[in-house]
Motif scaffolding. Structure first.
Motif, PDB file in Angstrom:
ATOM      1  N   UNK A   1      16.347  53.854  69.149  1.00 20.51           N
ATOM      2  CA  UNK A   1      16.507  54.143  70.580  1.00 20.51           C
ATOM      3  C   UNK A   1      17.944  54.565  70.898  1.00 20.51           C
ATOM      4  N   UNK A   2      18.908  53.926  70.267  1.00 18.30           N
ATOM      5  CA  UNK A   2      20.311  54.278  70.509  1.00 18.30           C
ATOM      6  C   UNK A   2      20.623  55.693  70.008  1.00 18.30           C
ATOM      7  N   UNK A   3      20.127  56.022  68.833  1.00 16.46           N
ATOM      8  CA  UNK A   3      20.336  57.376  68.305  1.00 16.46           C
ATOM      9  C   UNK A   3      19.683  58.393  69.227  1.00 16.46           C
ATOM     10  N   UNK A   4      18.476  58.095  69.656  1.00 12.86           N
ATOM     11  CA  UNK A   4      17.755  58.984  70.568  1.00 12.86           C
ATOM     12  C   UNK A   4      18.514  59.143  71.878  1.00 12.86           C
ATOM     13  N   UNK A   5      19.062  58.060  72.395  1.00 16.82           N
ATOM     14  CA  UNK A   5      19.823  58.098  73.635  1.00 16.82           C
ATOM     15  C   UNK A   5      21.080  58.954  73.492  1.00 16.82           C
ATOM     16  N   UNK A   6      21.762  58.817  72.359  1.00 13.55           N
ATOM     17  CA  UNK A   6      22.958  59.629  72.120  1.00 13.55           C
ATOM     18  C   UNK A   6      22.596  61.115  72.058  1.00 13.55           C
ATOM     19  N   UNK A   7      21.494  61.421  71.383  1.00 16.24           N
ATOM     20  CA  UNK A   7      21.078  62.822  71.299  1.00 16.24           C
ATOM     21  C   UNK A   7      20.678  63.346  72.667  1.00 16.24           C
TER      22      UNK A   7
END
Length: 122
Positions: free
Chosen positions: A56-62
């Motif tokens: 979720x954090x990686x997705x949020x950053x992207x």
């Protein structure tokens, strides 16, 4: 992600890096962490939750990077940044499973290229 000149480049780098990592010569195919946590028992719920949080954090950053490109006019107004970021994360997970099933690097990279052809353009 922060070093890439655009969100498209960041996403493409993520996909290529995943495909290469999932088909390394010195490691088992796929991603052990993704595989293990996707089918873990109730006893590993805390680990599953942590791994899901990282995704979720990686997705949020992207998503944030895509939003920045939209605000800077690098992507069309109205670009669905949430869906684009989700697409990339979903493909990374899928690449892991396919690599584990024996799909070779060339085919994984070809899939990544097909997905990147769907990236919005001005």
């Amino acid at each position: 992600m922060a070093e890439a000149p655009t969100s498209r480049e960041a996403a493409q780098r993520m996909l290529v890096t995943a495909a290469e990592a999932f088909t390394g010569e010195l490691t088992p195919c796929g991603c052990l962490l993704a595989s293990a946590t996707a089918s873990g028992s109730d006893a590993s719920a805390d680990v599953q939750s942590e791994v899901a949080q990282v995704r979720r954090e990686i997705q949020s950053h992207l998503k944030s990077r895509i939003d920045l490109d939209v605000s800077q006019g690098l992507l069309p107004a109205g670009t669905d940044s949430q869906s684009l970021a989700t697409m990339v994360i979903a493909l990374i997970q899928g690449l892991s499973v396919l690599a584990r099933d024996g799909t070779d690097r060339r085919d994984l990279l070809a899939m990544a290229n097909v997905v990147m052809n769907a990236w919005p353009k001005l």
